[in-house]
Design a protein around this motif. Structure first.
Motif, mmCIF file in Angstrom:
data_model
loop_
_atom_site.group_PDB
_atom_site.id
_atom_site.type_symbol
_atom_site.label_atom_id
_atom_site.label_comp_id
_atom_site.label_asym_id
_atom_site.label_seq_id
_atom_site.Cartn_x
_atom_site.Cartn_y
_atom_site.Cartn_z
ATOM 1 N N GLU A 41 37.732 -2.071 -51.112
ATOM 2 C CA GLU A 41 37.200 -3.413 -50.782
ATOM 3 C C GLU A 41 37.813 -3.993 -49.458
ATOM 4 O OE1 GLU A 41 38.084 -5.652 -54.106
ATOM 5 O OE2 GLU A 41 36.781 -4.814 -55.409
ATOM 6 N N ILE A 42 38.912 -3.500 -49.065
ATOM 7 C CA ILE A 42 39.541 -3.828 -47.789
ATOM 8 C C ILE A 42 38.741 -3.244 -46.450
ATOM 9 C CG2 ILE A 42 41.348 -3.394 -46.121
ATOM 10 C CD1 ILE A 42 43.371 -4.129 -48.388
ATOM 11 N N ILE A 43 38.444 -1.748 -46.999
ATOM 12 C CA ILE A 43 37.621 -1.215 -45.833
ATOM 13 C C ILE A 43 36.014 -1.730 -45.722
ATOM 14 C CG2 ILE A 43 36.474 0.971 -45.504
ATOM 15 C CD1 ILE A 43 38.899 2.208 -46.811
ATOM 16 N N ILE A 44 35.568 -2.038 -46.642
ATOM 17 C CA ILE A 44 34.157 -3.009 -46.654
ATOM 18 C C ILE A 44 34.152 -4.244 -45.913
ATOM 19 C CG2 ILE A 44 32.372 -3.943 -47.927
ATOM 20 C CD1 ILE A 44 32.910 -1.842 -50.176
ATOM 21 N N SER A 45 35.246 -4.999 -46.407
ATOM 22 C CA SER A 45 35.736 -6.364 -45.809
ATOM 23 C C SER A 45 35.902 -6.065 -44.152
ATOM 24 C CB SER A 45 36.620 -7.170 -46.260
ATOM 25 O OG SER A 45 36.484 -7.223 -47.646
ATOM 26 N N LEU A 46 36.834 -5.038 -43.777
ATOM 27 C CA LEU A 46 37.196 -5.014 -42.523
ATOM 28 C C LEU A 46 35.840 -4.342 -41.680
ATOM 29 C CD1 LEU A 46 39.199 -4.446 -40.260
ATOM 30 C CD2 LEU A 46 39.475 -1.981 -40.973
ATOM 31 N N GLN A 47 34.956 -3.693 -42.258
ATOM 32 C CA GLN A 47 33.754 -3.290 -41.415
ATOM 33 C C GLN A 47 32.919 -4.344 -41.172
ATOM 34 O OE1 GLN A 47 32.278 -0.425 -44.339
ATOM 35 N NE2 GLN A 47 33.298 1.334 -43.128
ATOM 36 N N LYS A 48 32.885 -5.443 -42.127
ATOM 37 C CA LYS A 48 31.769 -6.541 -41.961
ATOM 38 C C LYS A 48 32.683 -7.427 -40.981
ATOM 39 C CE LYS A 48 30.081 -6.936 -46.565
ATOM 40 N NZ LYS A 48 29.986 -7.626 -47.771
ATOM 41 N N TYR A 49 34.085 -7.487 -40.887
ATOM 42 C CA TYR A 49 34.737 -8.335 -39.844
ATOM 43 C C TYR A 49 34.587 -7.848 -38.550
ATOM 44 C CZ TYR A 49 38.503 -11.064 -37.559
ATOM 45 O OH TYR A 49 38.919 -11.636 -36.655
ATOM 46 N N LYS A 50 34.568 -6.443 -38.538
ATOM 47 C CA LYS A 50 34.360 -5.855 -37.150
ATOM 48 C C LYS A 50 33.201 -6.292 -36.405
ATOM 49 C CE LYS A 50 36.718 -1.674 -36.638
ATOM 50 N NZ LYS A 50 36.914 -0.508 -36.839
ATOM 51 N N ILE A 51 32.025 -6.219 -37.174
ATOM 52 C CA ILE A 51 30.685 -6.547 -36.853
ATOM 53 C C ILE A 51 30.197 -8.063 -36.476
ATOM 54 C CG2 ILE A 51 28.250 -6.337 -37.467
ATOM 55 C CD1 ILE A 51 28.874 -3.898 -39.345
ATOM 56 N N TYR A 52 30.858 -8.707 -37.778
ATOM 57 C CA TYR A 52 30.750 -10.430 -37.375
ATOM 58 C C TYR A 52 32.174 -10.989 -37.429
ATOM 59 C CZ TYR A 52 26.256 -8.750 -39.477
ATOM 60 O OH TYR A 52 25.008 -8.176 -39.444
ATOM 61 N N LYS A 53 32.699 -11.163 -36.341
ATOM 62 C CA LYS A 53 34.161 -11.872 -36.322
ATOM 63 C C LYS A 53 33.877 -13.262 -36.433
ATOM 64 C CE LYS A 53 35.967 -8.133 -33.624
ATOM 65 N NZ LYS A 53 37.415 -7.578 -32.887
ATOM 66 N N ASN A 54 34.017 -13.242 -37.526
ATOM 67 C CA ASN A 54 34.052 -15.092 -37.883
ATOM 68 C C ASN A 54 34.881 -15.437 -38.840
ATOM 69 O OD1 ASN A 54 32.911 -14.687 -40.668
ATOM 70 N ND2 ASN A 54 30.673 -14.646 -39.614
ATOM 71 N N CYS A 55 35.245 -16.687 -39.046
ATOM 72 C CA CYS A 55 36.298 -17.203 -39.995
ATOM 73 C C CYS A 55 35.888 -16.783 -41.395
ATOM 74 C CB CYS A 55 36.468 -18.883 -39.966
ATOM 75 S SG CYS A 55 36.897 -19.499 -38.441
ATOM 76 N N TYR A 56 34.775 -16.909 -41.859
ATOM 77 C CA TYR A 56 34.397 -16.367 -43.009
ATOM 78 C C TYR A 56 34.707 -14.946 -43.648
ATOM 79 C CZ TYR A 56 31.705 -15.429 -47.519
ATOM 80 O OH TYR A 56 31.585 -15.248 -48.845
ATOM 81 N N ASN A 57 34.205 -13.848 -42.896
ATOM 82 C CA ASN A 57 34.633 -12.814 -42.738
ATOM 83 C C ASN A 57 36.074 -12.337 -42.645
ATOM 84 O OD1 ASN A 57 32.181 -11.467 -43.562
ATOM 85 N ND2 ASN A 57 31.371 -11.785 -41.438
ATOM 86 N N ARG A 58 36.869 -12.957 -41.879
ATOM 87 C CA ARG A 58 38.326 -12.878 -41.682
ATOM 88 C C ARG A 58 38.922 -13.493 -42.970
ATOM 89 N NH1 ARG A 58 42.523 -12.821 -37.832
ATOM 90 N NH2 ARG A 58 44.144 -14.148 -38.225
ATOM 91 N N TYR A 59 38.437 -14.370 -43.705
ATOM 92 C CA TYR A 59 39.004 -15.102 -44.924
ATOM 93 C C TYR A 59 38.871 -14.050 -45.960
ATOM 94 C CZ TYR A 59 39.247 -17.813 -49.142
ATOM 95 O OH TYR A 59 39.526 -18.321 -50.195
ATOM 96 N N LEU A 60 37.626 -13.518 -45.872
ATOM 97 C CA LEU A 60 37.389 -12.347 -46.898
ATOM 98 C C LEU A 60 38.250 -11.383 -46.929
ATOM 99 C CD1 LEU A 60 33.476 -12.400 -47.432
ATOM 100 C CD2 LEU A 60 35.221 -13.301 -48.824
#
Length: 105
Positions: A41-60
């Protein structure tokens, strides 16, 4: 900080309906499975965060990191490792480079 978190979890463990006691009463394989699940789940969240660097994805991502740390702390408790043992290892590693430490294993 981690010492304080371990203390809090240990105090809550004895509540009969707590998730912690549920996990600790399961077998070791269940706990390992949960740790790998959280890593995924960290890997998936990190991939999303790398694409969409926003507060929401950082929080996830932070939430998933907390979940992993929680399960690692349960792993520590399950195996009756003391905080002192872990702390001692961290301090030992501060006196040696990462490359040298790996080589000596």
């Amino acid at each position: 900080m981690i010492k304080k978190i371990i203390k809090i979890i240990k105090e809550k463990i004895f509540e009969s309906k707590s998730y912690s006691i549920f996990v600790l009463k399961k077998n070791f394989d269940f706990l390992i499975k949960k740790i790998f699940e959280e890593l995924n789940e960290i890997i998936i969240s990190l991939q999303k965060y790398k694409i969409y660097k926003n507060c929401y994805n950082r929080y996830l991502l932070i939430k998933e990191i907390c979940d992993l740390l929680y399960h690692i702390i349960l792993f520590i408790i399950y195996n009756k490792f003391s905080f002192f043992e872990i702390e001692k290892e961290f301090f030992r590693r501060t006196k040696i480079s990462g490359k040298k430490e790996k080589k000596n294993r």
